[in-house]
Write an enzyme that holds these catalytic residues in place. Structure first.
Site, PDB file in Angstrom:
ATOM      1  N   LYS A   1       0.814  -1.225   0.000  1.00 20.20           N
ATOM      2  CA  LYS A   1       0.000   0.000   0.000  1.00 20.20           C
ATOM      3  C   LYS A   1       0.848   1.275   0.000  1.00 20.20           C
ATOM      4  O   LYS A   1       0.424   2.276  -0.565  1.00 20.20           O
ATOM      5  CB  LYS A   1      -0.994  -0.003   1.153  1.00 20.20           C
ATOM      6  CG  LYS A   1      -0.453  -0.232   2.531  1.00 20.20           C
ATOM      7  CD  LYS A   1      -1.589  -0.307   3.556  1.00 20.20           C
ATOM      8  CE  LYS A   1      -1.075  -0.660   4.949  1.00 20.20           C
ATOM      9  NZ  LYS A   1      -0.690  -2.089   5.049  1.00 20.20           N
ATOM     10  N   THR A   2       2.029   1.251   0.618  1.00 21.89           N
ATOM     11  CA  THR A   2       2.855   2.461   0.600  1.00 21.89           C
ATOM     12  C   THR A   2       3.349   2.750  -0.815  1.00 21.89           C
ATOM     13  O   THR A   2       3.256   3.880  -1.294  1.00 21.89           O
ATOM     14  CB  THR A   2       4.049   2.321   1.556  1.00 21.89           C
ATOM     15  OG1 THR A   2       3.566   2.129   2.887  1.00 21.89           O
ATOM     16  CG2 THR A   2       4.914   3.572   1.531  1.00 21.89           C
TER      17      THR A   2
ATOM     18  N   GLU B   1      -2.812   6.171   2.371  1.00 25.49           N
ATOM     19  CA  GLU B   1      -2.542   4.799   2.748  1.00 25.49           C
ATOM     20  C   GLU B   1      -3.457   4.461   3.916  1.00 25.49           C
ATOM     21  O   GLU B   1      -3.455   5.144   4.941  1.00 25.49           O
ATOM     22  CB  GLU B   1      -1.073   4.667   3.153  1.00 25.49           C
ATOM     23  CG  GLU B   1      -0.658   3.285   3.546  1.00 25.49           C
ATOM     24  CD  GLU B   1       0.829   3.199   3.837  1.00 25.49           C
ATOM     25  OE1 GLU B   1       1.220   2.305   4.602  1.00 25.49           O
ATOM     26  OE2 GLU B   1       1.598   4.030   3.302  1.00 25.49           O
TER      27      GLU B   1
END
Length: 493
Positions: free
Chosen positions: A126-127, A170
């Site tokens: 996700k980052t 995020e």
């Protein structure tokens, strides 16, 4: 899309005060910057000094080292994360005064008010995906706001309040805080069980993502990776419930289990070339037609990063960019400018012919993907792959020790440092240590060293010219990259 609400201005939070406990953390520091950019008075504290605190001070955030009740302004809304214990003196005084106390995710939602919220979720990826999307939208002239759990290298920050309609964030599933959002777009990279100390079971973990999908605003869309079984199950469930769904993954819709579209469209990605520092691929969007699935013209994607997993992240970001109004070719070109986020295959330097790279990977699947990529980079150098691994959380170490060992088995040598406890204490997990992982590395290639700096020293002593050294983990192992480099430079002298 029909999700754009009334816009708010930076002056919305003028006159309000926020105090963030644990402000030096990746997620908290981002929220502090965004609240300050929206006109609020922001202060915070953290247990230890570091570069993050200095950066916050430079941006006008009043930061104190150590936790003390005197640090908390009496009029402030106090912001905490799940890691903050109830006996923290700053939280204690806030509660005794009757001050408002909110979770970090709620503070982020305040900062995002009035924009199209794009929540990027998943156990891993996700980052990179949220950073990639934020930079690509910036390249495409959309001036998005973003809150990413790492510094987007090309943008120089993990947070910014832009003038555009998109707010890319995020979204953290570890403590269920992603359920505080009401997204216009949800981009789910995977639903692979993690944080089982909190959730207790795979079923509970997957249910949290189902609840997350239910948080979509009317007209919103779920974009999910079909290569991941958990995310595909989520997509099918959301679609059956009436949500708009777009999947993305390798191959076309015929390659999906069942051989049919799940939702209204599928973004297929085909990797055409893998190199040590870049990847080429082709993207195509498929939709249902009278004669079956019909695809658009292929779009070339040239990424300035290696790794199949990064290409999948880019496919999801491309799908989200199209939803936000960016053209297909333009979005692909914008993604090609992405150079990564901090602590994601981040070059830390080279000394005595040894390259040192730092990475945040802390889940077995992440480590497997990282080492698969790193193995190719090491081969191009004609050297070996050496890993310094710091397990993160005793509970995760206990749950995934065997899988960690198997993933780390892709390296030629692995030195395992002590577990980074974060919010846990060793006494609650008897018998669990870095040795638990080292013993699972096949071929006797795992070594446990009970002192973190000595672990770095040992790895450096065994490195030779041409080798690639990785420091890996979500804790303070990133600091050990400098220890390795210092040792290598001393050997050069």
């Amino acid at each position: 899309m029909s999700t754009t609400g009334l816009r708010t201005t930076c002056a919305d939070l003028a006159g309000r005060s926020f105090h963030l406990v644990g402000v030096g953390g990746a997620g908290m520091s981002v929220v502090a910057l965004l609240l300050a950019e929206r006109g609020a008075q922001v202060s915070g504290s953290d247990a230890a000094r570091g570069r993050v605190l200095e950066s916050l001070r430079a941006r006008g955030v009043r930061v104190e080292v150590g936790h003390d009740a005197h640090h908390v302004p009496a009029q402030a809304t106090v912001v905490v994360s799940t890691a903050i214990k109830e006996d923290n003196p700053e939280l204690v005084v806030a509660r005794s005064r009757g001050q408002e106390v909110i979770h970090r995710s709620q503070a982020l939602a305040l900062a995002a008010a009035g924009r199209d919220f794009v929540a990027v979720a998943g156990a891993h990826g996700k980052t990179t995906t949220s950073g990639m999307l934020a930079q690509a939208l910036s390249e495409a002239g959309q001036d998005p706001s973003f809150a990413v759990g790492g510094v987007v290298r090309a943008l120089g920050s993990g947070a910014r309040l832009g003038s555009g309609r998109a707010f890319v964030a995020e979204a953290d599933e570890s403590d269920r805080s992603f359920l505080n959002y009401a997204p216009a777009i949800e981009l789910v990279t995977n639903v692979e069980p993690d944080h089982l100390d909190s959730y207790g079971s795979t079923e509970a973990f997957e249910q949290a993502f189902a609840d997350f999908a239910d948080r979509l605003v009317p007209g919103g869309v779920l974009i999910a990776c079909s290569d991941d079984p958990g995310a595909l199950r989520l997509a099918r469930r959301a679609g059956q419930g009436g949500a708009r769904v777009i999947t993305f993954g390798t191959g076309g819709p015929g390659d999906l289990p069942g051989g049919e579209l799940v939702g209204e469209a599928h973004v297929g990605v085909e990797i055409t070339a893998r190199r040590a520092d870049s990847t080429s691929a082709v993207l195509r969007r498929w939709t249902a037609g009278p004669a079956g699935a019909q695809g658009t013209e292929p779009v070339d994607l040239e990424l300035a990063l290696p790794g199949d997993h990064v290409v999948l992240d880019a496919a999801g970001a491309w799908a989200a960019g199209l939803e936000l109004g960016v053209g297909a070719q333009e979005m692909a070109r914008a993604l090609g400018a992405f150079t990564g986020t901090g602590r994601r295959f981040e070059d830390r330097g080279e000394a005595d012919g040894v390259r040192v790279v730092d990475d945040y990977a802390h889940h077995p699947t992440e480590i497997e993907a990282l080492l698969r990529t790193a193995r190719g980079v090491a081969a191009d150098r004609g050297g070996r792959l050496l890993v310094l691994f710091q397990p993160h959380l005793f509970s995760r170490t206990r749950a995934f020790a065997e899988r960690f060992g198997a993933a780390l088995g892709r390296a030629d040598l692995v030195v395992v440092a002590p577990v980074y406890p974060a919010r846990e204490v060793a006494e609650d997990f008897p018998g669990v240590s870095g040795l638990t992982v080292a013993e699972q590395v096949p071929g006797g290639r795992g070594q446990y060293v009970a002192d973190r700096e000595e672990a770095a020293e040992r790895l450096a002593r065994q490195a030779r010219r041409g080798d690639l050294v990785l420091t890996v983990g979500a804790g303070d192992v990133t600091e050990l990259a400098d220890v390795v480099l210092t040792r290598l430079r001393a050997r050069e002298a």
